[in-house]
Design a protein around this motif. Structure first.
Motif, short mmCIF file in Angstrom:
data_model
loop_
_atom_site.label_atom_id
_atom_site.label_comp_id
_atom_site.label_asym_id
_atom_site.label_seq_id
_atom_site.Cartn_x
_atom_site.Cartn_y
_atom_site.Cartn_z
N LYS A 113 8.33 -1.33 10.79
CA LYS A 113 9.63 -1.47 10.13
C LYS A 113 9.56 -1.04 8.67
N VAL A 114 8.36 -1.12 8.10
CA VAL A 114 8.17 -0.72 6.71
C VAL A 114 7.77 0.75 6.61
N ASP A 115 6.92 1.20 7.54
CA ASP A 115 6.46 2.59 7.52
C ASP A 115 6.28 3.06 8.96
N SER A 116 7.18 3.89 9.41
CA SER A 116 7.17 4.33 10.81
C SER A 116 6.11 5.39 11.08
N SER A 117 5.42 5.87 10.05
CA SER A 117 4.41 6.91 10.25
C SER A 117 3.02 6.34 10.53
N LEU A 118 2.88 5.03 10.52
CA LEU A 118 1.57 4.43 10.73
C LEU A 118 1.01 4.75 12.11
N LYS A 119 -0.29 4.83 12.18
CA LYS A 119 -0.99 5.00 13.46
C LYS A 119 -1.88 3.78 13.68
N PHE A 120 -1.84 3.25 14.90
CA PHE A 120 -2.53 2.00 15.18
C PHE A 120 -3.70 2.21 16.14
N ILE A 121 -4.77 1.48 15.85
CA ILE A 121 -5.93 1.43 16.72
C ILE A 121 -5.94 0.06 17.36
N HIS A 122 -6.00 0.01 18.68
CA HIS A 122 -6.08 -1.31 19.32
C HIS A 122 -7.54 -1.59 19.68
N SER A 123 -7.88 -2.88 19.68
CA SER A 123 -9.28 -3.28 19.76
C SER A 123 -9.58 -4.12 20.99
N ALA A 124 -8.75 -4.04 22.03
CA ALA A 124 -9.07 -4.73 23.28
C ALA A 124 -10.39 -4.17 23.81
N TRP A 125 -11.31 -5.05 24.17
CA TRP A 125 -12.65 -4.60 24.56
C TRP A 125 -12.59 -3.72 25.80
N TRP A 126 -13.24 -2.56 25.72
CA TRP A 126 -13.24 -1.58 26.80
C TRP A 126 -14.18 -2.04 27.91
N ARG A 127 -13.62 -2.34 29.08
CA ARG A 127 -14.39 -2.79 30.24
C ARG A 127 -14.11 -1.85 31.42
N PRO A 128 -14.74 -0.69 31.48
CA PRO A 128 -14.45 0.26 32.56
C PRO A 128 -14.84 -0.25 33.93
N GLU A 129 -15.71 -1.28 33.99
CA GLU A 129 -16.08 -1.84 35.29
C GLU A 129 -14.94 -2.65 35.90
N ARG A 130 -13.86 -2.88 35.12
CA ARG A 130 -12.66 -3.54 35.62
C ARG A 130 -11.46 -2.62 35.42
N PRO A 131 -11.39 -1.55 36.19
CA PRO A 131 -10.38 -0.51 35.95
C PRO A 131 -8.94 -1.00 36.05
N PHE B 241 0.81 -1.22 0.00
CA PHE B 241 0.00 0.00 0.00
C PHE B 241 0.84 1.27 0.00
N ASN B 242 1.95 1.28 0.73
CA ASN B 242 2.69 2.53 0.94
C ASN B 242 4.09 2.54 0.36
N GLY B 243 4.57 1.40 -0.14
CA GLY B 243 5.95 1.33 -0.60
C GLY B 243 6.17 1.97 -1.96
N ASP B 244 7.40 2.37 -2.18
CA ASP B 244 7.81 2.91 -3.48
C ASP B 244 7.79 1.79 -4.52
N ILE B 245 7.66 2.15 -5.79
CA ILE B 245 7.59 1.12 -6.83
C ILE B 245 8.92 0.40 -7.00
N SER B 246 9.97 0.87 -6.35
CA SER B 246 11.24 0.15 -6.40
C SER B 246 11.23 -1.08 -5.48
N THR B 247 10.24 -1.15 -4.55
CA THR B 247 10.14 -2.31 -3.66
C THR B 247 9.36 -3.42 -4.36
N LYS B 248 9.49 -4.64 -3.86
CA LYS B 248 8.82 -5.78 -4.47
C LYS B 248 7.31 -5.59 -4.51
N TRP B 249 6.74 -5.25 -3.36
CA TRP B 249 5.28 -5.16 -3.32
C TRP B 249 4.76 -3.83 -3.82
N GLY B 250 5.56 -2.79 -3.74
CA GLY B 250 5.19 -1.54 -4.38
C GLY B 250 5.13 -1.70 -5.90
N LYS B 251 6.05 -2.46 -6.44
CA LYS B 251 6.05 -2.77 -7.87
C LYS B 251 4.80 -3.56 -8.24
#
Length: 806
Positions: free
Chosen positions: A549-567, A490-500
């Motif tokens: 390691k491929v793109d250091s600018s990525l932003k991640f969303i984690h999906s651990a279920w939010w359980r505020p009753e167990r702080p 998705f983000n690599g330059d066309i000089s890379t295998k998967w960017g190509k």
């Protein structure tokens, strides 16, 4: 701009009474916070056929012939309630939130045993039952006498039915794996019932209150996607296999139908598990006579039919082998009138891909796609595709252009591709690469024979072409190396295998993917939640590190279920992922107005807890699913209330995405009846939440400003005030939750003379929806301006947008 906590009181949910003399005062000079431009989101996944049968322009449903026979009946068994289908030769599958029951007619006994293998075909809660001592069965939820031994994702429950339901006992809690086979066995001796699971005795119960002493054996599903195989019984010193064998004359894959023309034909149909190109089986058709036609036909999702217009073009391909002078592919009416056809010749004894083009000569909404042979012949068929040829601007996209255009008109700024579909074990990115027709089907969360023809790559193509910011989720058990390759694609330059490779696929420029979610609602269904959270943290770190390691600018969303009753548990997860995950995915239930109103408080609590755990944290929240089970006016108001909460939350919340983006009309497999866009083969229209989203997006302003209320209070109104950066326009977003109209006075403070004023409103009864016959019943209406002197009337159950300009 950071959220100004000290000014929250100015922008908390406004509560107003129905009394006269109420006044809203706006202070245009007091800016509270910036409003996220990604406020206008939607969540899309292949649930209820949003993709396969919906947005994806593949007109054939059942493309790889993986579905088993749709049984006309089962030999030696009585069938009650919901439909069933075959999965292969000897597996019964129930794909419904209803109840399906099969009772073996030839085995009645007192003391004896029965066993069956069961599999849960979804990641959510399930209930698969072995029934003993059954008598007097009939259609209906609990219309039988008998013992129920139910395998659930929490263990085994024992109950009795006397045309009602009474729990008797349950095993100790244990986690039962989904998508795996489990052997459930029960034995009755007198009044004692003993239960085994996977060879281990887990339950013994002495039933002393009028036990059932004799009856038949059977299986039942209860509100679950489950499968059964290898039903066996034993009594009087003998054991018996009870095969699940369909009574059908023609063995045709379940989403197709046999088509025989001319009485002289001698048809033969079979599903062949020994030769195929995709999946695990192919369809064989044979005409043993020298005259007549024999074939199969497909009418798309729900057997609705394929809508076609005069002159419309379709392109397709099909895998074939066998012996026949020619194979015909065509679009037909139900009366065998051909709208277009193409003859395929040169069929060989080895599998070959054959392409074709069709141009319709007619206009109908329920055409069928047929494949047939004329005269004597025998062929095998696999992987059939029929794609509409779109015109610009959707020419390159494998999507229904009318649905894409409806998306475009909604004004979205964020589209999320994820949900429980990513939790299916076989949902893996490596299976989504390469030619669409060559990708293996997989056992999906929402449909057991899901397609990989539309996957993450196609989603990114679509969302990018629409101009959306986008995010997609990946399976937590995907291969870290493949995840790195995905980011390079998705983000690599066309000089890379998967960017190509991306450039060769027609997109030389990198997509610049920014937001990646790892998993979906992780730990929600696990019994040992702490261990599940630990495992999720481990997998999150492994996958995120490989992608960074491929793109250091990525932003991640984690999906651990939010359980505020167990702080303390939430604190542990937060500290483990703080600095690694940029956002915590929060999925509120907002089907009713009270639940929607609670989102504001929950966001404040979440932010407060984050700051207590680390005052310098940069972790924020993303609402990637607003969930419910409706799509009418009430759900519309709930969504706007959540939008107002997100406006007040400032930079703490990235986006809010109502689920689901779209849904087929009157077709719902699992209760998630919450589509914003609805469709049939020939129509597409928006539901009330769609039109609220559209109205809100059309009047976006980037700044939240102070608004206060004077007068008696209840909890019937929710208001936010927003302003342009130049200060020349103010927009109010007002939800009236009351059953009565409300009269209020508006004071715009230092804004000065109003040059132009507008008022838009969407209103109706709480369950009102739009239909194919009335697609604009509930839409935004421009109202007469009645507040140049400060007076404003709000309709009952309404969302009102007030716009004033200097």
């Amino acid at each position: 701009m950071k959220r100004l906590i000290s000014l929250v009181t100015f922008s908390m949910m406004v509560s107003i009474s129905l009394a006269q003399g109420l006044k809203i005062k706006v202070n245009p000079d007091n800016v509270l916070n910036l409003i996220t431009p990604l406020l206008y989101g939607a969540g899309m996944e292949d649930v209820n056929h949003e993709i396969y049968g919906g947005l994806y322009s593949q007109c054939i449903f059942g493309e790889s012939f993986e579905e088993g026979v749709k049984p006309e009946g089962i030999v030696g068994m009585s069938h009650y309630n919901a439909p069933i289908r075959m999965d292969g030769k000897d597996v019964i599958q129930v794909y419904s939130e209803q109840t399906a029951m099969l009772i073996a007619d030839g085995h009645t006994f007192a003391d004896g045993w029965a066993e069956v293998e069961v599999r849960a075909d979804a990641i959510s809660n399930f209930n698969a039952e072995l029934l003993l001592h059954v008598s007097n069965p009939s259609n209906g939820l609990d219309n039988f006498n008998g013992y129920e031994i139910a395998l659930t994702n929490r263990g085994v429950n024992l109950s009795i039915h006397r045309h009602d339901y009474t729990p008797l006992a349950r095993s100790t809690p244990r986690e039962i794996s989904n998508f795996e086979w489990h052997k459930l066995r029960a034995e009755i001796k007198g009044s004692t019932i003993t239960v085994w699971l996977n060879g281990k005795q887990i339950l013994t119960y002495q039933h002393q209150d009028e036990p059932l002493m004799m009856g038949k054996v059977g299986v039942r599903s209860f509100g679950s996607n489950v499968s059964f195989r290898n039903l066996r019984v034993g009594y009087d010193g003998k054991s018996y296999n009870i095969p699940f064998k369909p009574t059908n004359t023609h063995l045709v894959s379940g989403m197709w139908e046999a088509t025989t023309y001319i009485d002289s034909a001698q048809p033969h149909y079979a599903l062949d598990t020994n030769t195929f190109t995709n999946g695990k089986q192919s369809q064989m058709i044979e005409n043993k006579a020298s005259t007549g036609r024999v074939g199969v036909n497909n009418k798309g999702l729900n057997r609705w039919g394929i809508a076609t217009r005069k002159g419309e073009r379709f392109e397709g391909e099909v895998m074939l082998k066998g012996s026949a002078d020619k194979v015909v592919v065509a679009l037909q009416t139900d009366y065998n009138v051909e709208l277009c056809r193409h003859e395929i010749k040169g069929i060989g004894q080895e599998w070959g891909k054959h392409t074709f083009s069709l141009r319709s000569r007619g206009e109908i909404n329920d055409a069928r796609f047929v494949i047939y042979i004329e005269g004597k012949g025998k062929i095998w068929i696999d992987q059939a595709m029929l794609m509409r040829v779109n015109k610009s601007p959707y020419k390159r996209l494998p999507v229904r252009a009318d649905i894409a255009e409806c998306f475009k008109q909604q004004g979205l700024t964020m589209l999320r591709y994820g949900g429980s579909m990513v939790n299916a074990p076989d949902y893996k990115f490596a299976s989504m690469r390469g030619e669409r027709s060559e990708r293996e089907p997989y056992a999906g969360q929402w449909y057991h024979h899901s397609t990989n023809g539309f996957g993450i790559i196609e989603f990114v193509e679509f969302a990018s072409a629409m101009g959306y910011e986008l995010s997609f989720a990946v399976n937590i058990n995907d291969d870290p190396q493949v995840m790195a390759e995905m980011i390079e694609y998705f983000n690599g330059d066309i000089s890379t295998k998967w960017g190509k490779q991306r450039a060769q696929d027609g997109h030389p420029k990198p997509y610049g993917i920014k937001y990646i979610e790892i998993g979906n609602e992780e730990t929600l269904f696990e019994l040992n939640t702490e261990a599940a959270y630990d495992y999720y943290i481990e997998r999150f770190n492994l996958l995120s590190e490989s992608m960074l390691k491929v793109d250091s600018s990525l932003k991640f969303i984690h999906s651990a279920w939010w359980r505020p009753e167990r702080p303390e548990l939430m604190r542990k997860v937060f500290l483990a992922l703080d600095g690694k995950a940029d956002y915590w995915d929060y999925h509120p239930w907002v089907d009713d107005l009270n639940s929607a109103c609670s989102v504001d408080r929950e966001l404040q609590r979440m932010e407060k807890m984050f700051k207590e755990w680390n005052p310098d944290t940069e972790m924020r929240c993303a609402i990637f699913e607003e969930n419910g089970s409706s799509h009418g006016v009430r759900r519309m108001l709930s969504h706007v209330i959540v939008q107002n909460a997100v406006r007040r939350a400032g930079d703490f919340v990235l986006t809010t995405c109502p689920a689901n983006a779209l849904e087929p009309y009157l077709q719902n497999d699992n209760g998630w009846n919450q589509g914003q866009i609805f469709f049939t083969p020939d129509k597409v229209w928006g539901m009330p939440p769609y039109h609220a989203q559209k109205l809100s997006a059309e009047h976006h302003q980037p700044l939240l400003i102070e608004s206060t209320i004077s007068g008696r209070r209840d909890h019937s109104l929710d208001i936010t005030a927003t302003r342009s950066e130049k200060g020349d326009e103010i927009v109010l977003h007002i939800v009236n939750m009351a059953q009565q109209p409300q009269d209020i006075k508006l004071d715009f403070g230092s804004f000065g003379n109003i040059r132009k004023a507008e008022k838009w409103s969407i209103a109706g009864n709480e369950n009102d929806i739009n239909t194919p016959d009335e697609p604009t019943r509930i839409v935004a209406q421009k109202m007469d301006v009645d507040f140049l002197n400060g007076d404003c009337t709000l309709k009952p159950y309404s969302y009102t947008v007030v716009v004033v300009k200097k």
